[in-house]
Structure formats: C-alpha cells, structure tokens
Design an enzyme around this catalytic site. Structure first.
Site, PDB file in Angstrom:
ATOM      1  N   SER A 552       0.766  -1.225   0.037  1.00  0.00           N
ATOM      2  CA  SER A 552       0.090  -0.126   0.099  1.00  0.00           C
ATOM      3  C   SER A 552       0.822   1.265  -0.210  1.00  0.00           C
ATOM      4  CB  SER A 552      -0.927   0.195   1.136  1.00  0.00           C
ATOM      5  OG  SER A 552      -0.259   0.218   2.481  1.00  0.00           O
ATOM      6  N   LYS A 595      -7.358   4.366   7.891  1.00  0.00           N
ATOM      7  CA  LYS A 595      -6.240   5.240   7.265  1.00  0.00           C
ATOM      8  C   LYS A 595      -6.898   6.807   7.035  1.00  0.00           C
ATOM      9  CE  LYS A 595      -3.700   1.509   4.760  1.00  0.00           C
ATOM     10  NZ  LYS A 595      -3.350   1.008   3.579  1.00  0.00           N
TER      11      LYS A 595
END
Length: 650
Positions: A552, A595
């Site tokens: 990621s 996130k």
C-alpha cells in the site's frame, strides 16, 4: 466356644475316618464324648427336650452302646425313624458320619456367629451415625447452621464490606445515556435498530479499544426494553463476560459459559445428591442471560471449540446435559434434575460480541449468524468532548487547555478518562485534600500526569512544522487493527558518479513487499519523467524503521523518489495510500476507512486513495478532503498541480 468344641471333637478317641474300633470301651468313651459335645451345643435341658421329640430319650439313657448310637443318629440327623441296630462292623462308619455332621454343624454355626457379630457391629455403627445425624439436625433446627467460628468469619466479611474508599471514578463518569457516547452516531443507530426489532439479531461489534462498545450495548438493552416492539422485558438481564479470561475444561467438568454437570464421585454434587449417586447440573452464563443479552468482550479470543459449542446453543436455544451417572429410572432423582437432563436448560438470549480483531480473524460460522457493526476510532475533537463530559459528571472544572492536551496523547475514551482521573487526584492533593470544595484541574496537573505515565503525543501537532512543503518527504498511511496512522517516507537522489551505474538503496526492515514497491516505482518513474533512475544514487527510508506489511505504500514511495529526482517539494498536509503497478496504475488496498481517520488525527487536510476503494470512504468526513485516484498521472496533477507531459518535456 464352637471352635473349642471342634478341637475337642478332633481329639475324640477313634474319631478318624474308617478307623476300625475293636475295643468296645473305646467305642463307649467315643459315644459318651459325642453326647457331651451335643450337651455343650444345645445345653442339657434342650438336649433332653430334643431327644424326647425324636423318641431318643430312652435310647440315650440306655446302657447299651448300640441303642445309644441309634439315639445319636436320631438327634444328629433329626430322624426319629432310625431303628436299625448297628453291627460291630458298621459302628466306626456310623460314628464317623455322626462326627462329620456335628463338625459341619459346628463349622456352620461358627461362620453364622462371626457373620452375626459383624452384622451387629455394623448395625451399631449405623445406629450411632444415625443418632449423631439426628442430634446434628436437632441442633441445626434449634440454632441454625451457624456456630461461633462461622459467625466470626461472617462478621469479618461484614466489616470489610462496610469499608468503602470511594466509588470508582470510571463508574461515576461512565455514560448513562446513549447520547453521552461520543463519536459513534452511525454505530449507535445501527445497534438500536437491531435490538429494537420484534426479532432482535445477534451482533458482532468491531472497533478499537476504549470507544464505548460495552457501554453502548448495555444502554441499548435498557432503551430497547422500554419499547413495546421488542421481546425484552424491563428486567431483562445483561450478562457480561470477558472472552480472554473465560476458561473451561474440554471434558465439560467445568464450563462457566454453558454450564456443566457435577458428578457425585469426582466433583461432589450436593451432599444429599452425592449420597444417592445423583449428578447435579450447574447452570451457566447462557442461562443467566435467558431473555436478555449475553455480552462477550474480546469474543475473538474465545477458545474455538467453545465458540462452536456456543453456536449450537444459539441454534437450539437450550443447553443439553449428559452424565453416565444419571439414571432416568431412579425414583430418588429430583424433578428439577430430571427436567434438566431430559429437556435441557433454557438459553434464549441475544449474543453481542465485541472484538478489536479484524473481521477476517473471526470464526466465519459466528459471523454468518450475527449482524456486524463497526465502531469508529476517535478523533481529537471527540476525545475532548469525552473529557469535558467526564469532568461534568465528576463535578470538577477544567482549565481550557486540559481537554485538548489529553486529546493529543490518546485516542481511547477510557484512557482519556483515566488521565482525567489521575489529574483530578493531583488537583485534590494540591488543594489540601478537601474533596468537598470545588476542584479545578489545571494544565500543570495534566502535564505532571503525562510525565508520570511516560506518555508521548499520539497526534503530532502539524501546525508547528517549520516547512509546509519538503523535497523527498511524503506521508504514507498504515493501519494496525482498527487504528490508522501516518508513515513518514523520505527519499534522496544524487547524480551517480558514472552514468548508468547508480545505486538504489532501501532499508530492509521495512519488509520485502515495500522493497518491491521501490522497484515498481523505478519502472514507473522512467516512463513518466524520461529519466533513467540508474543515473542516480537513490536512498529510500521509512522513518522510525517501521515494517510495511503489504504494497500500500507504493504510490507514496513513487512520489517521494519523484520529488527527490526533480527537486520538487511535496505539501506536508497530504497523505497517500495505494499500490503502484509498473504501468503506473493505482490499485486498491485495505484499511482505507481507518487510514483516512488516521490521516485526520495526524492533522492532514487532504488524502489520496485508490478509486477502487471509493466505497470505503466515510460519508460524513469533516476537516479533510478525500481524492480518488486511478493513475500516477492524477497523483502528480493533484500534488504538484502540473501535468506529466510538461514534466517530461522539461
């Protein structure tokens, strides 16, 4: 005495089997001895009566040995019809038969007397035990089960109960109404909707610790019980248990969750049941929660086998008991035990499980039976609200900066309340220990608490950053459990000493997948910039040495190297997540919801996430702008506000 007679019988002259008696005097002595033994056995009077009944009295008193032998036969064999005179040849055999009969009688009599003696002794013991039990029962009826020792221990417990230091701070400041739970509006509505239905559902609650999962469940039951549409009664139980501390025996000897059977031999049922070998079922928490809610905190830590057993109870709505000691035909079995074994114990409840684990780590069978609710991480503003509300319930005043300071050091509501409680204690001590007076918690109190607890800021203050934009530095995004956070990634690039022989370095502790992202970035950079990365010495570093589990950080690494190679500063209020392909496409990643919250907590104003993760973006975001990206071209355009064609041409 009988044993002595047996010894005496063995000493009778000529009494051995088949011994020939030639001496008539010896026969006479033997017959006399046998009558003496019979007299000892029956007694003189009873022997005379016995001889009279058997028509042997005159024969017994006769001077003829033959007639006396006939009398012996009639008395010993109890046969008055014996009349045949014994011949001298048969006399030894007849006397031997008489001796054998007397010996057998004496032996049987000895055994019977020994047995009768033991029976009498056992009866005496039972009689004494019975008398003792009756006396104990009478004493209990008159004075009860208490004695001086038990009453002393009871008084000690009463004295301990009377000593109370104070009510727990957490109990005092814990929310009592649903609106007092901060920052979980969507989760609270979802929870209430699933319990307010006429057909309430089993529920799994996911979320970080300290955000109000347990309190929300307890208040939700109280609110649902007031509604006519729900099956919950006003006194519906709320049974709470911690899955991390719940222990059980695989043999089901003990199972506090589901219940178990106390067998009379190994575990000892109630004494009156154990004495009659009747097993006693012990009900578990699932039966205690019948008609209400069973709340299992950290349900993901529950033993997998116990989870499967719990699923069976959810299906049957009853708990079944088994025991090899249970006899359905035993008339001594009480009705309640018979009912438990034959029908089981009722366990119709709603299960609410809470966990800090990822949903993928939870038993799929359990997930399929439950509705799922997600509690969100708290942001600093919400932590400030929790601190302010707790101060009101604690009846203390706060200096203006206290709540904001606490919010910088934790994102857990429970931890925030604990810090407030510690500061309250300091404030009371500073005021001289007078709790009745109004107490004000000042900044110095909370600063001292933070120092004592060795805490560091959870959220960095971005307003103090010296540079609003930096070359080669970017904020990636990571997630651990339900908590998102920013990851600082930096890169430097220098022209290589020799063209085409540059080096690309990356800290190995960040993980192999992050290293793959660096090589993917090198391929993409050559395409979008027209520059060969091998003409540069490039070093990429993850600040803090954190390990990146997954691809990621690919887009963030690409942008950091791009900034370093072209000396273009990156705004430090931007955070990026997404996997980069060698064709420059941005691929979806996990944990986008967490996130984004982590970026907001870190003071970011913009966050870039993959377009394929658009469904994971919260709908009620405040204070942060989310951009959906598909390619590296869009990333460069959003961050640097320029087109890649212009970059490549320059």
């Amino acid at each position: 005495m009988l044993k002595k007679l047996l010894k005496k019988l063995n000493r009778i002259p000529g009494s051995k089997l088949h011994e020939k008696l030639d001496d008539e005097e010896a026969v006479r002595r033997q017959v006399t001895a046998l009558f003496g033994i019979l007299s000892s056995i029956y007694g003189p009077d009873k022997l005379v009566l016995r001889a009279g009944k058997l028509d042997a009295l005159s024969l017994m008193r006769s001077s003829s040995v033959e007639e006396r032998i006939i009398a012996l036969q009639r008395i010993v064999f109890e046969n008055p019809t014996i009349e045949e005179r014994p011949t001298p040849e048969r006399i030894p055999e007849i006397l031997n038969d008489v001796e054998e009969a007397i010996a057998n009688f004496l032996a049987r009599k000895t055994v019977e007397e020994d047995l009768e003696k033991r029976v009498n002794e056992r009866m005496q013991e039972k009689h004494e035990d019975y008398i003792k039990e009756i006396r104990t029962q009478l004493v209990k009826e008159q004075s009860g089960p208490e004695n001086a020792q038990t009453l002393k221990k009871y008084a000690q417990l009463e004295k301990l109960d009377s000593v109370k230091l104070s009510k727990s701070t957490y109990e005092r400041v814990r929310p009592q109404q649903m609106e007092q739970i901060i920052g979980q509006e969507q989760a609270k509505r979802s929870l209430m909707s699933k319990l307010a239905s006429p057909f309430p559902q089993h529920i799994l609650i996911y979320g970080p610790p300290g955000v109000g999962k347990t309190t929300a469940a307890r208040i939700a039951l109280q609110e649902a019980a007031k509604l006519a549409s729900t099956p919950f009664a006003e006194e519906a139980p709320f049974v709470e248990v911690d899955g991390t501390t719940l222990r059980w025996d695989p043999r089901d000897i003990t199972n506090p969750l589901l219940g178990s059977v106390h067998d009379p031999i190994y575990q000892g049922a109630r004494r009156d049941l154990a004495d009659t070998a009747i097993p006693e079922p012990k009900l578990g928490l699932v039966t205690d929660a019948h008609g209400g809610i069973l709340f299992i905190d950290e349900i993901g830590e529950l033993d997998p086998v116990l989870q499967n057993k719990l699923l069976k109870v959810l299906e049957d709505k009853r708990v079944r008991f088994e025991s090899p000691y249970y006899d359905p035909e035993d008339p001594n079995v009480p009705k309640y035990i018979q009912k438990l074994f034959e029908e089981g114990a009722p366990a119709d409840f709603i299960l609410i499980g809470a966990t800090t684990r990822d949903p993928s780590e939870i038993n799929p069978a359990l997930r399929s039976r439950c509705a799922e609710i997600y509690f969100e991480p708290l942001v600093p503003q919400q932590v400030e609200e929790i601190v302010a509300g707790a101060a009101d319930r604690l009846q203390v005043s706060l200096e203006q900066s206290v709540a904001k300071t606490i919010a910088k050091y934790t994102i857990e509501g429970r931890k925030a309340v604990n810090l407030l409680s510690d500061a309250h204690g300091l404030a009371v001590y500073r005021a001289g220990g007078t709790a009745e007076e109004s107490v004000t918690i000042v900044q110095a109190d909370i600063e001292e608490v933070l120092r004592m607890n060795r805490l560091v800021p959870y959220v960095q203050d971005k307003e103090q950053d010296a540079e609003p934009a930096e070359v080669g530095k970017i904020h990636g995004l990571g997630v651990a459990g339900f908590l998102g956070s920013t990851i600082e990634i930096e890169a430097v690039a220098y022209p290589a000493d020799e063209a085409g022989k540059g080096r690309l370095r990356f800290n190995d502790t960040a993980g192999s997948m992050a290293k793959d992202s660096v090589f993917n970035a090198a391929a993409v950079l050559r395409r979008i910039t027209g520059l060969d990365v091998q003409d540069f010495d490039i070093h990429v570093n993850v600040v803090g040495g954190g390990r990146i589990d997954g691809p990621s950080a690919g887009v963030a690494i690409t942008l950091a190297i791009y900034s370093a190679m072209l000396s273009k500063p990156i705004p430090q209020d931007v955070a990026i997540t997404g996997e980069i392909s060698i064709q420059g496409k941005v691929k979806s990643v996990g944990g986008v919801f967490e996130k984004i919250f982590g970026a907001r907590q870190a003071g970011m104003t913009r966050v870039l996430v993959p377009y394929d993760n658009r469904r994971d973006v919260p709908s009620d975001l405040e204070g942060i702008e989310v951009h959906l990206i598909k390619t590296i071209d869009e990333v460069v355009g959003l961050v640097f506000e320029e087109r890649l064609e212009q970059v490549a041409a320059s």
